[in-house]
Design a protein around this motif. Sequence first.
Motif, mmCIF file in Angstrom:
data_model
loop_
_atom_site.group_PDB
_atom_site.id
_atom_site.type_symbol
_atom_site.label_atom_id
_atom_site.label_comp_id
_atom_site.label_asym_id
_atom_site.label_seq_id
_atom_site.Cartn_x
_atom_site.Cartn_y
_atom_site.Cartn_z
ATOM 1 N N MET A 174 0.840 -1.200 0.000
ATOM 2 C CA MET A 174 0.000 0.000 0.000
ATOM 3 C C MET A 174 0.870 1.242 0.000
ATOM 4 O O MET A 174 2.027 1.210 0.412
ATOM 5 N N VAL A 175 0.318 2.336 -0.462
ATOM 6 C CA VAL A 175 0.982 3.635 -0.387
ATOM 7 C C VAL A 175 0.364 4.391 0.778
ATOM 8 O O VAL A 175 -0.854 4.536 0.861
ATOM 9 N N PHE A 176 1.193 4.854 1.709
ATOM 10 C CA PHE A 176 0.678 5.582 2.858
ATOM 11 C C PHE A 176 0.349 7.002 2.438
ATOM 12 O O PHE A 176 1.215 7.753 2.005
ATOM 13 N N ARG A 177 -0.910 7.362 2.544
ATOM 14 C CA ARG A 177 -1.363 8.689 2.128
ATOM 15 C C ARG A 177 -1.704 9.524 3.349
ATOM 16 O O ARG A 177 -2.084 8.999 4.390
ATOM 17 N N GLY A 178 -1.573 10.830 3.183
ATOM 18 C CA GLY A 178 -1.783 11.735 4.298
ATOM 19 C C GLY A 178 -3.219 12.018 4.628
ATOM 20 O O GLY A 178 -3.498 12.790 5.533
ATOM 21 N N GLU A 179 -4.171 11.407 3.914
ATOM 22 C CA GLU A 179 -5.582 11.590 4.228
ATOM 23 C C GLU A 179 -6.247 10.227 4.293
ATOM 24 O O GLU A 179 -6.200 9.447 3.346
ATOM 25 N N GLY A 180 -6.849 9.917 5.411
ATOM 26 C CA GLY A 180 -7.501 8.638 5.581
ATOM 27 C C GLY A 180 -8.993 8.739 5.343
ATOM 28 O O GLY A 180 -9.549 9.821 5.142
ATOM 29 N N PRO A 181 -9.686 7.606 5.384
ATOM 30 C CA PRO A 181 -11.138 7.611 5.218
ATOM 31 C C PRO A 181 -11.833 8.131 6.467
ATOM 32 O O PRO A 181 -11.255 8.133 7.556
ATOM 33 N N VAL A 182 -13.077 8.577 6.320
ATOM 34 C CA VAL A 182 -13.896 8.900 7.482
ATOM 35 C C VAL A 182 -14.174 7.594 8.224
ATOM 36 O O VAL A 182 -14.498 6.566 7.618
ATOM 37 N N LEU A 183 -14.019 7.637 9.553
ATOM 38 C CA LEU A 183 -14.280 6.471 10.403
ATOM 39 C C LEU A 183 -15.368 6.856 11.398
ATOM 40 O O LEU A 183 -15.190 7.793 12.181
ATOM 41 N N GLU A 184 -16.487 6.149 11.372
ATOM 42 C CA GLU A 184 -17.629 6.549 12.198
ATOM 43 C C GLU A 184 -18.079 5.423 13.102
ATOM 44 O O GLU A 184 -18.187 4.270 12.686
ATOM 45 N N GLY A 185 -18.339 5.767 14.356
ATOM 46 C CA GLY A 185 -18.865 4.825 15.321
ATOM 47 C C GLY A 185 -20.208 5.259 15.840
ATOM 48 O O GLY A 185 -21.020 5.819 15.088
ATOM 49 N N SER A 186 -20.466 5.023 17.110
ATOM 50 C CA SER A 186 -21.734 5.378 17.733
ATOM 51 C C SER A 186 -21.695 6.709 18.465
ATOM 52 O O SER A 186 -22.729 7.325 18.682
ATOM 53 N N LEU A 187 -20.492 7.118 18.877
ATOM 54 C CA LEU A 187 -20.318 8.355 19.636
ATOM 55 C C LEU A 187 -19.541 9.409 18.873
ATOM 56 O O LEU A 187 -19.740 10.607 19.092
ATOM 57 N N VAL A 188 -18.641 8.976 17.997
ATOM 58 C CA VAL A 188 -17.702 9.900 17.369
ATOM 59 C C VAL A 188 -17.497 9.543 15.904
ATOM 60 O O VAL A 188 -17.573 8.371 15.516
ATOM 61 N N ARG A 189 -17.280 10.561 15.107
ATOM 62 C CA ARG A 189 -16.899 10.396 13.709
ATOM 63 C C ARG A 189 -15.519 11.016 13.524
ATOM 64 O O ARG A 189 -15.305 12.183 13.881
ATOM 65 N N LEU A 190 -14.588 10.261 12.999
ATOM 66 C CA LEU A 190 -13.249 10.765 12.730
ATOM 67 C C LEU A 190 -13.197 11.257 11.298
ATOM 68 O O LEU A 190 -13.337 10.482 10.352
ATOM 69 N N GLU A 191 -13.009 12.572 11.142
ATOM 70 C CA GLU A 191 -12.955 13.211 9.833
ATOM 71 C C GLU A 191 -11.534 13.680 9.557
ATOM 72 O O GLU A 191 -10.868 14.203 10.462
ATOM 73 N N PRO A 192 -11.026 13.513 8.323
ATOM 74 C CA PRO A 192 -9.709 14.067 8.003
ATOM 75 C C PRO A 192 -9.645 15.539 8.403
ATOM 76 O O PRO A 192 -10.529 16.333 8.073
ATOM 77 N N LEU A 193 -8.616 15.897 9.144
ATOM 78 C CA LEU A 193 -8.477 17.241 9.696
ATOM 79 C C LEU A 193 -8.307 18.278 8.586
ATOM 80 O O LEU A 193 -7.469 18.117 7.689
ATOM 81 N N THR A 194 -9.093 19.347 8.650
ATOM 82 C CA THR A 194 -8.952 20.480 7.737
ATOM 83 C C THR A 194 -9.221 21.764 8.522
ATOM 84 O O THR A 194 -9.624 21.724 9.692
ATOM 85 N N HIS A 195 -9.047 22.889 7.848
ATOM 86 C CA HIS A 195 -9.291 24.173 8.520
ATOM 87 C C HIS A 195 -10.775 24.412 8.806
ATOM 88 O O HIS A 195 -11.095 25.317 9.585
ATOM 89 N N ARG A 196 -11.657 23.616 8.231
ATOM 90 C CA ARG A 196 -13.078 23.794 8.585
ATOM 91 C C ARG A 196 -13.342 23.392 10.033
ATOM 92 O O ARG A 196 -14.383 23.748 10.607
ATOM 93 N N HIS A 197 -12.404 22.647 10.633
ATOM 94 C CA HIS A 197 -12.544 22.252 12.039
ATOM 95 C C HIS A 197 -11.951 23.278 13.003
ATOM 96 O O HIS A 197 -12.066 23.117 14.220
ATOM 97 N N ALA A 198 -11.322 24.318 12.469
ATOM 98 C CA ALA A 198 -10.554 25.234 13.320
ATOM 99 C C ALA A 198 -11.411 25.915 14.381
ATOM 100 O O ALA A 198 -11.008 26.002 15.555
ATOM 101 N N GLU A 199 -12.573 26.405 14.009
ATOM 102 C CA GLU A 199 -13.405 27.136 14.970
ATOM 103 C C GLU A 199 -13.827 26.235 16.128
ATOM 104 O O GLU A 199 -13.736 26.620 17.303
ATOM 105 N N ASP A 200 -14.278 25.026 15.807
ATOM 106 C CA ASP A 200 -14.687 24.093 16.856
ATOM 107 C C ASP A 200 -13.511 23.721 17.756
ATOM 108 O O ASP A 200 -13.645 23.649 18.986
#
Length: 216
Positions: A1-27
């Motif tokens: 595999m090639v290691f890439r700097g952006e992973g898939p969204v990973l979602e559970g029951s309490l939390v969703r892991l989203e690739p970090l971007t500046h849209r998350h900065a305010e939160d």
Amino acid sequence: MVFRGEGPVLEGSLVRLEPLTHRHAEDLAVAAEEDRSSYGFTWVPTAAETGRYIDAQLERAAAGRMVPYAQVSLRTGRAVGATAFWDPRPWPGEDRLFAIEVGFTWLAASAQGVGVNTETKYLLFRHAFEEWRVSRVDLKTDARNERCRAAIAGTGARFEGVLRNWSKSWAPGEDGKLRDSAMFSITAEEWPECRTLLEKKVARTCGRSNEPRPVG
């Protein structure tokens, strides 16, 4: 595999892991300032530093060294912290990983102790072992950080020892100094037992919070 700097969204029951971007900065700026008393050994930006913090993580991602995530609460829809895959190690001469670290993790005070960290680790571990087929996942923290060490041990990771003067210290007043790091790991052989442990913990937390959706 090639290691890439952006992973898939990973979602559970309490939390969703989203690739970090500046849209998350305010939160994240709000999250980081709720109560900083638990950040004595951890790199957590102040509100004013959040943009530069995201830039630094994205630079690591562009260099192929990291997959950074925002931790988004499914209850509120807001980012409540950050985490990452870090330090990918490929098999010699091959384009596939044998090990990866989970780290650079922090949470808002209100998101601590409510199951978000446990499920985040579950989602990251599951992706590493079941999608990337790694042989081990590493975790480490400042050897003095008893709270973090207990949280890591609670995921089922095994303590491997303390490496002296291993990495930069993030403790206040210790700029330019090194810290001793407590090292933990989970191997592929241990993952099934660890997975069961984490699924049970998340299920109990979801039951207490009236969120009945299964993990995964």
